[in-house]
Scaffold this active site. Structure first.
Site, PDB file in Angstrom:
ATOM      1  N   GLU A 123     -18.058  17.003 -74.102  1.00 21.68           N
ATOM      2  CA  GLU A 123     -16.770  16.341 -74.333  1.00 21.68           C
ATOM      3  C   GLU A 123     -16.609  15.236 -73.305  1.00 21.68           C
ATOM      4  OE1 GLU A 123     -13.453  19.046 -72.929  1.00 21.68           O
ATOM      5  OE2 GLU A 123     -15.199  20.227 -72.382  1.00 21.68           O
ATOM      6  N   LYS A 125     -15.358  13.016 -70.241  1.00 22.17           N
ATOM      7  CA  LYS A 125     -14.699  13.301 -68.971  1.00 22.17           C
ATOM      8  C   LYS A 125     -13.682  12.191 -68.763  1.00 22.17           C
ATOM      9  CE  LYS A 125     -15.811  14.406 -64.176  1.00 22.17           C
ATOM     10  NZ  LYS A 125     -14.784  13.608 -63.514  1.00 22.17           N
ATOM     11  N   ASP A 127     -10.848  10.009 -67.086  1.00 16.61           N
ATOM     12  CA  ASP A 127     -10.551   9.666 -65.709  1.00 16.61           C
ATOM     13  C   ASP A 127      -9.053   9.784 -65.465  1.00 16.61           C
ATOM     14  OD1 ASP A 127     -11.586   9.054 -63.327  1.00 16.61           O
ATOM     15  OD2 ASP A 127     -11.926   6.932 -63.727  1.00 16.61           O
ATOM     16  N   TYR A 231      -4.432  16.161 -71.857  1.00 17.82           N
ATOM     17  CA  TYR A 231      -5.268  16.915 -72.793  1.00 17.82           C
ATOM     18  C   TYR A 231      -5.834  18.121 -72.069  1.00 17.82           C
ATOM     19  CZ  TYR A 231      -9.992  15.703 -71.208  1.00 17.82           C
ATOM     20  OH  TYR A 231     -11.136  15.596 -70.500  1.00 17.82           O
ATOM     21  N   LYS A 321     -22.453  11.637 -65.458  1.00 17.55           N
ATOM     22  CA  LYS A 321     -21.701  10.402 -65.226  1.00 17.55           C
ATOM     23  C   LYS A 321     -22.342   9.216 -65.936  1.00 17.55           C
ATOM     24  CE  LYS A 321     -18.467  11.472 -62.130  1.00 17.55           C
ATOM     25  NZ  LYS A 321     -18.271  10.688 -60.980  1.00 17.55           N
ATOM     26  N   CYS A 413      -7.514 -18.893 -39.576  1.00 11.18           N
ATOM     27  CA  CYS A 413      -6.917 -17.981 -40.555  1.00 11.18           C
ATOM     28  C   CYS A 413      -6.249 -18.801 -41.667  1.00 11.18           C
ATOM     29  CB  CYS A 413      -5.887 -17.106 -39.848  1.00 11.18           C
ATOM     30  SG  CYS A 413      -4.844 -16.172 -40.974  1.00 11.18           S
ATOM     31  N   CYS A 416      -2.203 -18.519 -41.407  1.00  9.65           N
ATOM     32  CA  CYS A 416      -1.357 -19.034 -40.326  1.00  9.65           C
ATOM     33  C   CYS A 416      -2.067 -20.063 -39.468  1.00  9.65           C
ATOM     34  CB  CYS A 416      -0.859 -17.882 -39.450  1.00  9.65           C
ATOM     35  SG  CYS A 416      -2.147 -17.148 -38.429  1.00  9.65           S
ATOM     36  N   CYS A 431      -8.139 -12.660 -37.654  1.00 13.07           N
ATOM     37  CA  CYS A 431      -7.173 -13.665 -37.237  1.00 13.07           C
ATOM     38  C   CYS A 431      -6.644 -13.260 -35.868  1.00 13.07           C
ATOM     39  CB  CYS A 431      -6.037 -13.685 -38.257  1.00 13.07           C
ATOM     40  SG  CYS A 431      -4.557 -14.497 -37.672  1.00 13.07           S
ATOM     41  N   CYS A 437       1.281 -14.310 -37.773  1.00 14.71           N
ATOM     42  CA  CYS A 437       0.598 -14.419 -39.071  1.00 14.71           C
ATOM     43  C   CYS A 437       1.384 -13.690 -40.168  1.00 14.71           C
ATOM     44  CB  CYS A 437      -0.800 -13.829 -38.960  1.00 14.71           C
ATOM     45  SG  CYS A 437      -1.731 -13.915 -40.497  1.00 14.71           S
TER      46      CYS A 437
END
Ligand code: IVH
Length: 680
Positions: A123, A125, A127, A231, A321, A413, A416, A431, A437
């Site tokens: 069946e 699987k 997620d 389910y 899997k 950065c 900033c 940064c 920032c």
């Protein structure tokens, strides 16, 4: 991964320690925050590596090994419940041979003849997240998440809001625990995210996280507004088992009113089961929900009983899997994002491409080494992979060119414009404009007011968020001007005259505060509370520290301070090198005016003397005794020499005592020493 057979014992132990920590961290990201940092495939690879090393070094298996844990007890406000019967996890297989090996193992375990057929169920699987529903006399009395397999969370009120979950059952045994998966359909997930975006709410990375985030809510009204489904795929405690096979049991559960998986099939042989795997794999993209594999179970329940379980998974089931889904596309641009702690992360913008039914337009590039490894440049054709969840990643650069120069590291950065630096030996670039920032604002403000730093009562994360949103507080120095918003604040919901005035008083009370805690509050990288104190002690004030950090011989002077090494020194220099930080520190020095360091060292009869402590001290710790000596102006040393003025010897003193006696150094007991302390 290094072949475990080639690892030294020390390497193996180290790697196992790292893996335990890393996997625990990813467990927390996934389960507590519903916000994973890595893909399921990467996570599985870490678990598999841990397993392989443990198999090669069984005596090194740690108490906190990930192989001993089924899952994770989430740290959430939901109350905990113990499961009547443990909720197990599944062993993973990745290839057809893994499945054949699973069936062979089952045969061996049951000592079956070659010709005896071992029927399996197959069946999808799904997620989602597993849930146990307990019915007593046909009425739903408890719903629980899996948690660590033994203790989960009570989500009864939440489960009652899901249409797929019946409130009452007809013809069920006295006690029946139905186990299954709570999940969100792909389309519902997309709609939810669209609504969340419009409302400025949390955007979920994938349907699984959306389902978990929606289901594990303190307030069931939130859950009821989310499109969750359920389910059934099994059962836990059950007062009477009505059938002999998994297939019949699943049909029975369906008859009781529970949805069960589409594509549920009974297979006579492993090869038939593998064919179902291919069919489900082919149908995957078109399914209305995310699946990450196929689950096989031994059909006969008496065999399931005999097979039992290993540490955390039944021997009678296997999750096969799916491989990660891949696609080819063009990398249009490489952009840089700044994280909440100042880390600069490159992100790849793609020519949008479908991967396993989802349109992908961004890939994470993790860090700059990753870009170099693939020699990536905008315009390259690349192969990407989406492992069922999180942001996809680059697998291969189809235009790979070994001769390319490394990708230029950002010097500033993007948020900033402060200088961006990489630490010696580190791949991450950060940064240095922490104080100003925008990407780091919230974390920095929270740190500045925290217990170990300025400890401003009544200014918690929630208020900071509120003041940030209002634009009243962008940087720490703004906290000291909050009083100008008193009138407006009083008009806001949740603020009363008393709470506002208490907050403003707590802020005022921090003017002229401890310089060590002020310095710690600036959040300079690597400068913890103790280092901050050592630094102000060495230089007298924050302003003086800034002077030193900007001088030509900064590094030398800084590493001269006890407890300060080069990494800390460089971080301090980088911080004060950044003009934005200096401006903010100047404002802070003006508004908060921290005190100068006041030495608590006294002038005593022991000033300038060298004291050694040895043996067992009974009423103070060794560290405390040393601190006492230092406060009395003395120096605490570790070994006895002709320069030693005093040895304080507790019971069990050995060679140091002998040496002191030989050298004619004065010796006293702990009691006498404490009398000296009391005198001073
Ligand atoms: S059986 C005792 N069947 O996968 C075995 N689990 O990775 C219990 N899952 O905790 C699980 N679909 O939450 C089973 N058809 C299915 C499943 C399934 C999804 C989840 C379940 C389990 C996890 C293990």
């Amino acid at each position: 991964m290094t072949d475990p057979a080639k690892m030294s014992e020390a390497d193996a132990a180290n790697r196992l320690m790292r893996l335990a920590r890393e996997i625990a961290r990813h467990d927390a990201a996934y389960h507590d925050r519903d916000d994973p940092e890595i893909s399921d495939a990467e996570y599985d690879a870490l678990v598999a590596e841990n397993k392989a090393i443990e198999a090669a070094f069984p005596h090194l298996v740690r108490d906190d090994s990930p192989s001993k844990k089924v899952g994770h007890v989430p740290s959430s406000p939901l109350s905990k419940v113990s499961h009547a019967q443990a909720m197990l996890s599944l062993e993973n297989g990745f290839s057809d041979d893994d499945v054949r090996e699973f069936a062979a193992r089952v045969r061996r375990f049951l000592s079956l003849d070659e010709d005896e057929s071992v029927a399996l169920t197959a069946e999808p699987k799904i997620d989602g997240l597993s849930c146990s529903l307990r019915y007593e006399s046909g009425t739903l009395v408890l719903a629980a998440t899996r948690g660590d397999g033994t203790v989960g969370e009570d989500v009864t009120a939440n489960a009652r809001t899901i249409g797929d979950i019946p409130e009452t059952l007809k013809g069920a045994p006295d006690v029946l625990e139905v186990r299954g998966e709570v999940y969100m359909a792909k389309e519902d997930f997309a709609d939810l995210n669209a609504r969340q975006e419009a409302a400025g709410g949390k955007i979920f990375a994938n349907p699984r996280n959306a389902a978990a985030g929606s289901f594990r809510q303190k307030d069931a009204r939130v859950t009821s507004s989310r499109p969750l489904r359920f389910y059934a795929h099994g059962w836990g405690e059950i007062s009477a088992v009505p059938h002999d096979t998994q297939t019949e049991m699943v049909a029975w559960l369906q008859g009781l009113g529970f949805p069960v998986a589409d594509y549920f099939r009974r297979c006579e042989t492993v090869e038939e089961a593998l064919a179902v795997y291919s069919d489900i794999g082919a149908a995957r993209a078109g399914l209305s929900y995310d699946i990450d594999g196929v689950v096989y179970k031994i059909d006969r329940l008496d065999w399931q009983d005999r097979l039992g379980k290993v540490a955390k998974a039944p021997r009678w089931a296997l999750a096969h899997k799916f491989p990660a889904e891949q696609a080819e596309t063009t990398l249009n641009a490489i952009e840089i994002q700044v994280g909440r702690t100042g880390k600069l992360t490159p992100v790849g913008r793609l020519e949008p491409v479908g991967v396993g039914g989802v349109i992908v337009s961004n890939v994470t590039l993790h860090n700059f080494d990753e870009i170099d490894r693939h020699r990536l440049r905008a315009g390259d054709r690349i192969k990407i992979q989406r492992a069922g969840d999180v942001i996809p990643q680059v697998v291969e650069n189809l235009d790979h060119d070994e001769d390319r120069e490394p990708y230029p590291r950002p010097q500033t950065c993007p948020e900033c414009d402060s200088e961006a630096v990489a630490e010696e030996g580190e791949v991450d670039i950060r940064c240095t404009g922490g104080l100003i920032c925008p990407a780091q604002r919230f974390e920095r403000l929270k740190h500045f007011v925290s217990r170990g730093a300025m400890d401003i009562d009544g200014l918690g994360a929630k208020s900071i968020e509120e003041f940030l949103a209002l634009g009243w507080v962008k940087k720490p120095s703004d906290i000291f001007t909050l009083k100008s918003h008193r009138g407006e604040l009083l008009k806001r919901e949740g603020w009363k005259e008393k709470s506002v005035d208490n907050l403003l008083a707590a802020i005022e009370a921090r003017k002229g505060f401890d310089p060590g805690r002020f310095l710690f509050g600036l959040g300079i990288r690597h400068v913890g509370a103790v280092t901050a104190k050592d630094l102000v002690k060495a230089f007298g004030s924050v302003a003086e520290l800034e002077e030193v950090a900007r001088s030509d011989s900064a590094l030398e002077k800084l590493v001269d301070v006890d407890g300060v090494g080069e990494v800390v020194a460089q971080a301090v220099i980088d911080f004060f090198h950044e003009p934005h930080n200096r401006e903010e520190v100047a404002r802070l020095l003006d508004r908060a005016a921290p005190a100068d360091y006041v030495s608590d060292v006294q002038e005593t009869a022991w000033s300038g003397k060298t004291i050694v402590f040895t043996g067992k001290l009974e009423s103070v710790s060794r560290d405390e005794a040393k601190a006492q000596a230092e406060r009395m102006g003395a120096k605490a040393a570790g070994s006895v020499s002709s320069k030693t003025d005093l040895l304080v010897a507790g019971p069990g003193a050995g060679s140091k005592l002998k040496k002191a006696q030989d050298l004619g150094v004065r010796v006293m007991s702990e009691e006498d020493w404490l009398a000296e302390v009391a005198k001073s």
